[in-house]
Scaffold this motif. Structure first.
Motif, PDB file in Angstrom:
ATOM      1  N   LEU A 204       0.860  -1.181   0.000  1.00  0.00           N
ATOM      2  CA  LEU A 204       0.000   0.000   0.000  1.00  0.00           C
ATOM      3  C   LEU A 204       0.898   1.234   0.000  1.00  0.00           C
ATOM      4  CD1 LEU A 204      -3.258   0.715   1.775  1.00  0.00           C
ATOM      5  CD2 LEU A 204      -1.349   2.159   2.453  1.00  0.00           C
ATOM      6  N   ALA A 205       0.506   2.263  -0.711  1.00  0.00           N
ATOM      7  CA  ALA A 205       1.300   3.490  -0.783  1.00  0.00           C
ATOM      8  C   ALA A 205       0.433   4.690  -0.471  1.00  0.00           C
ATOM      9  CB  ALA A 205       1.926   3.637  -2.167  1.00  0.00           C
ATOM     10  N   PHE A 206       1.057   5.696   0.159  1.00  0.00           N
ATOM     11  CA  PHE A 206       0.387   6.955   0.490  1.00  0.00           C
ATOM     12  C   PHE A 206       1.092   8.062  -0.275  1.00  0.00           C
ATOM     13  CE2 PHE A 206      -0.951  10.697   2.601  1.00  0.00           C
ATOM     14  CZ  PHE A 206      -2.104  10.416   3.319  1.00  0.00           C
ATOM     15  N   LEU A 207       0.329   8.829  -1.048  1.00  0.00           N
ATOM     16  CA  LEU A 207       0.887   9.894  -1.875  1.00  0.00           C
ATOM     17  C   LEU A 207       0.288  11.230  -1.449  1.00  0.00           C
ATOM     18  CD1 LEU A 207       2.628  10.660  -4.368  1.00  0.00           C
ATOM     19  CD2 LEU A 207       0.577  10.303  -5.764  1.00  0.00           C
ATOM     20  N   LEU A 208       1.151  12.169  -1.156  1.00  0.00           N
ATOM     21  CA  LEU A 208       0.722  13.506  -0.760  1.00  0.00           C
ATOM     22  C   LEU A 208       1.227  14.500  -1.805  1.00  0.00           C
ATOM     23  CD1 LEU A 208      -0.710  14.949   1.629  1.00  0.00           C
ATOM     24  CD2 LEU A 208       1.558  15.311   2.629  1.00  0.00           C
ATOM     25  N   SER A 236      -7.569  15.529 -13.015  1.00  0.00           N
ATOM     26  CA  SER A 236      -6.372  14.787 -13.430  1.00  0.00           C
ATOM     27  C   SER A 236      -6.092  13.636 -12.469  1.00  0.00           C
ATOM     28  CB  SER A 236      -5.162  15.728 -13.503  1.00  0.00           C
ATOM     29  OG  SER A 236      -5.331  16.696 -14.498  1.00  0.00           O
ATOM     30  N   GLY A 237      -6.225  13.911 -11.182  1.00  0.00           N
ATOM     31  CA  GLY A 237      -5.990  12.859 -10.200  1.00  0.00           C
ATOM     32  C   GLY A 237      -6.934  11.690 -10.405  1.00  0.00           C
ATOM     33  N   ARG A 238      -8.205  11.969 -10.622  1.00  0.00           N
ATOM     34  CA  ARG A 238      -9.183  10.882 -10.813  1.00  0.00           C
ATOM     35  C   ARG A 238      -8.928  10.117 -12.108  1.00  0.00           C
ATOM     36  NH1 ARG A 238     -12.634  14.874  -8.459  1.00  0.00           N
ATOM     37  NH2 ARG A 238     -13.261  15.644 -10.526  1.00  0.00           N
ATOM     38  N   SER A 239      -8.418  10.808 -13.146  1.00  0.00           N
ATOM     39  CA  SER A 239      -8.194  10.136 -14.427  1.00  0.00           C
ATOM     40  C   SER A 239      -6.928   9.271 -14.416  1.00  0.00           C
ATOM     41  CB  SER A 239      -8.111  11.174 -15.553  1.00  0.00           C
ATOM     42  OG  SER A 239      -6.961  11.991 -15.406  1.00  0.00           O
ATOM     43  N   VAL A 240      -5.903   9.703 -13.690  1.00  0.00           N
ATOM     44  CA  VAL A 240      -4.635   8.963 -13.676  1.00  0.00           C
ATOM     45  C   VAL A 240      -4.678   7.778 -12.729  1.00  0.00           C
ATOM     46  CG1 VAL A 240      -2.201   9.125 -13.016  1.00  0.00           C
ATOM     47  CG2 VAL A 240      -3.234  10.924 -14.416  1.00  0.00           C
ATOM     48  N   LEU A 241      -5.315   7.943 -11.577  1.00  0.00           N
ATOM     49  CA  LEU A 241      -5.314   6.864 -10.587  1.00  0.00           C
ATOM     50  C   LEU A 241      -6.152   5.686 -11.056  1.00  0.00           C
ATOM     51  CD1 LEU A 241      -5.575   8.888  -7.268  1.00  0.00           C
ATOM     52  CD2 LEU A 241      -3.543   8.042  -8.434  1.00  0.00           C
ATOM     53  N   ARG A 242      -5.842   4.528 -10.495  1.00  0.00           N
ATOM     54  CA  ARG A 242      -6.498   3.291 -10.897  1.00  0.00           C
ATOM     55  C   ARG A 242      -7.841   3.143 -10.179  1.00  0.00           C
ATOM     56  NH1 ARG A 242      -2.672  -0.685  -8.280  1.00  0.00           N
ATOM     57  NH2 ARG A 242      -3.273   0.766  -6.616  1.00  0.00           N
ATOM     58  N   VAL A 258      -4.316   7.254  -1.741  1.00  0.00           N
ATOM     59  CA  VAL A 258      -3.891   5.976  -1.174  1.00  0.00           C
ATOM     60  C   VAL A 258      -4.023   4.941  -2.282  1.00  0.00           C
ATOM     61  CG1 VAL A 258      -4.489   4.139   0.435  1.00  0.00           C
ATOM     62  CG2 VAL A 258      -4.406   6.492   1.233  1.00  0.00           C
ATOM     63  N   LEU A 259      -2.945   4.175  -2.493  1.00  0.00           N
ATOM     64  CA  LEU A 259      -2.893   3.221  -3.600  1.00  0.00           C
ATOM     65  C   LEU A 259      -2.805   1.799  -3.046  1.00  0.00           C
ATOM     66  CD1 LEU A 259      -0.146   5.167  -5.616  1.00  0.00           C
ATOM     67  CD2 LEU A 259      -2.614   5.578  -5.596  1.00  0.00           C
ATOM     68  N   PRO A 260      -3.934   1.126  -2.825  1.00  0.00           N
ATOM     69  CA  PRO A 260      -3.909  -0.247  -2.299  1.00  0.00           C
ATOM     70  C   PRO A 260      -3.304  -1.213  -3.316  1.00  0.00           C
ATOM     71  CG  PRO A 260      -6.083   0.764  -2.040  1.00  0.00           C
ATOM     72  CD  PRO A 260      -5.309   1.629  -2.970  1.00  0.00           C
ATOM     73  N   GLY A 261      -2.540  -2.171  -2.826  1.00  0.00           N
ATOM     74  CA  GLY A 261      -1.959  -3.202  -3.686  1.00  0.00           C
ATOM     75  C   GLY A 261      -0.885  -2.681  -4.615  1.00  0.00           C
ATOM     76  N   CYS A 262      -0.358  -1.508  -4.336  1.00  0.00           N
ATOM     77  CA  CYS A 262       0.609  -0.870  -5.229  1.00  0.00           C
ATOM     78  C   CYS A 262       2.011  -0.962  -4.626  1.00  0.00           C
ATOM     79  CB  CYS A 262       0.214   0.593  -5.426  1.00  0.00           C
ATOM     80  SG  CYS A 262       0.899   1.352  -6.898  1.00  0.00           S
ATOM     81  N   MET A 266       5.730   0.727  -8.515  1.00  0.00           N
ATOM     82  CA  MET A 266       4.532   1.101  -9.280  1.00  0.00           C
ATOM     83  C   MET A 266       3.960   2.422  -8.770  1.00  0.00           C
ATOM     84  SD  MET A 266       0.965  -1.021  -9.808  1.00  0.00           S
ATOM     85  CE  MET A 266       1.856  -2.445 -10.484  1.00  0.00           C
ATOM     86  N   ALA A 267       4.000   2.624  -7.458  1.00  0.00           N
ATOM     87  CA  ALA A 267       3.483   3.875  -6.891  1.00  0.00           C
ATOM     88  C   ALA A 267       4.293   5.065  -7.401  1.00  0.00           C
ATOM     89  CB  ALA A 267       3.524   3.808  -5.368  1.00  0.00           C
ATOM     90  N   LEU A 268       5.598   4.895  -7.531  1.00  0.00           N
ATOM     91  CA  LEU A 268       6.442   5.975  -8.042  1.00  0.00           C
ATOM     92  C   LEU A 268       6.077   6.297  -9.485  1.00  0.00           C
ATOM     93  CD1 LEU A 268       8.772   7.914  -7.571  1.00  0.00           C
ATOM     94  CD2 LEU A 268      10.356   6.083  -8.297  1.00  0.00           C
ATOM     95  N   GLN A 269       5.795   5.265 -10.278  1.00  0.00           N
ATOM     96  CA  GLN A 269       5.394   5.491 -11.665  1.00  0.00           C
ATOM     97  C   GLN A 269       4.070   6.256 -11.739  1.00  0.00           C
ATOM     98  OE1 GLN A 269       5.300   1.725 -13.693  1.00  0.00           O
ATOM     99  NE2 GLN A 269       7.454   1.266 -13.272  1.00  0.00           N
ATOM    100  N   VAL A 270       3.128   5.880 -10.869  1.00  0.00           N
ATOM    101  CA  VAL A 270       1.836   6.575 -10.836  1.00  0.00           C
ATOM    102  C   VAL A 270       2.035   8.045 -10.483  1.00  0.00           C
ATOM    103  CG1 VAL A 270      -0.376   6.750  -9.627  1.00  0.00           C
ATOM    104  CG2 VAL A 270       0.499   4.500 -10.300  1.00  0.00           C
TER     105      VAL A 270
END
Length: 333
Positions: A204-208, A236-242, A258-262, A266-270
């Motif tokens: 899981l990743a947390f992005l601020l 943009s955030g809603r379109s890029v995130l999974r 918050v990126l579950p299962g990432c 992969m989180a860095l790429q997102v």
């Protein structure tokens, strides 16, 4: 001597039997009165059933044969009552596919409890509308154990109530300006995702992320243009995130994801893709074009993270490091 005649009682008056024709006539009049009263009751009941805005129904549980359905069925479902009386599957086929299992299993519970209340599920009407029903049912008491088991119920259309509930929930959980999750709702969902990841041992990743020099945008172009920047970044955030990722506005110009299962990679790429997407946005004010950038702090779940606050704090520190290093970048903490 005068001899008086003894007083004799008057002879009895003979009762004339009522003619058979008169008795028959009275019986017919009485029967006609009963028929009229029954007809009045039936008309009253029929008018009451027509006016009730709920579907009253009864089915033979063993055969699944619909024994009765009230007139409201055709108004609410937009389907023929005759077809339903001929085939129970008409009701089943009208239930929203996502609610079908729940609707069937909750109905079957009536055999265990005798009564099932507050079943709520969606139907699809004949013209494609989605409506919400509150359906209550119970077992009709059998006078004879050999009689068929009959389940009766009442299905009420609660679509307007549900729409109001959903709108109130949206208002309580959504940031009005950007239509993203507000801070409270975001962290509620983020904590659930954190607990789930810890329980499953999943990444899981947390992005601020924070908009660079946003005060300058407001000072130079005005707050209305600043609001437009916030809305476009949220899009943009809603379109890029999974699908399944969480995204929200948690401060003035601050967003979080918050990126579950990432995984960390992969989180860095997102995060990098999101930064490029936002930098490519073009804004214009009074003929003058401008763009914005963001600084991002990224933190991935480790065994040392006992709470979501630990992840949030590391992401926050990393984000300020990105600012210190020149902005418009991602720093992993």
């Amino acid at each position: 001597m005068v001899h008086e005649k003894p007083c004799l009682p008057d002879p009895p008056v003979a009762e004339h039997p009522r003619p058979a024709a008169a008795s028959t006539l009275l019986a017919l009049v009485h029967a006609q009165g009963e028929v009229e009263r029954l007809s009045e009751r039936e008309q009253l009941l029929s008018s009451l059933l027509v006016s009730v805005n709920a579907v009253l129904w009864a089915i033979d549980w063993e055969t699944r044969r619909v024994l009765y359905v009230s007139p409201a069925y055709e108004r609410i479902f937009g389907r023929s009552a005759g077809l339903l009386l001929a085939d129970y599957r008409e009701w089943r086929n009208s239930i929203h596919p996502e609610d079908l299992d729940y609707a069937e299993h909750s109905l079957a519970r009536v055999l265990e409890t005798g009564t099932v209340e507050d079943r709520e599920y969606r139907i699809i009407t004949a013209d494609g509308q989605i409506r919400w029903l509150s359906d209550k049912c119970y077992i009709n008491q059998q006078a004879d154990p050999d009689e068929p088991l009959v389940v009766v119920g009442m299905a009420e259309d609660i679509t307007e109530k549900k729409q109001m509930e959903l709108e109130l929930h949206r208002l309580a959980t959504t940031d009005v300006l950007t239509q993203s999750s507000n801070r409270r709702h975001f962290f509620e969902c983020a904590n659930q995702a954190f607990d789930s990841a810890c329980a499953q041992g999943a990444p899981l990743a947390f992005l601020l992320l924070d908009i660079d020099d946003f005060k300058d945008v407001n000072d130079t172009y005005g707050h209305l243009e600043g609001d437009q920047v916030l809305r476009r970044i949220a899009e943009s955030g809603r379109s890029v995130l999974r699908r399944g990722d969480l995204f929200g506005r948690i401060g003035g110009e601050e967003f979080a994801a918050v990126l579950p299962g990432c995984s960390p990679e992969m989180a860095l790429q997102v995060a990098e893709r999101l930064g490029k997407e936002i930098q490519a946005l073009s804004f214009s004010y009074a003929g003058q074009a401008f763009s914005v950038t963001i600084s991002q702090g990224l933190a991935s779940l480790t065994e040392q993270d006992s709470t979501l606050d630990n992840l949030f704090a590391r992401a926050d520190t990393a984000m300020y490091e990105a600012k210190r290093l020149g902005k418009n970048r991602v720093v992993a903490g």
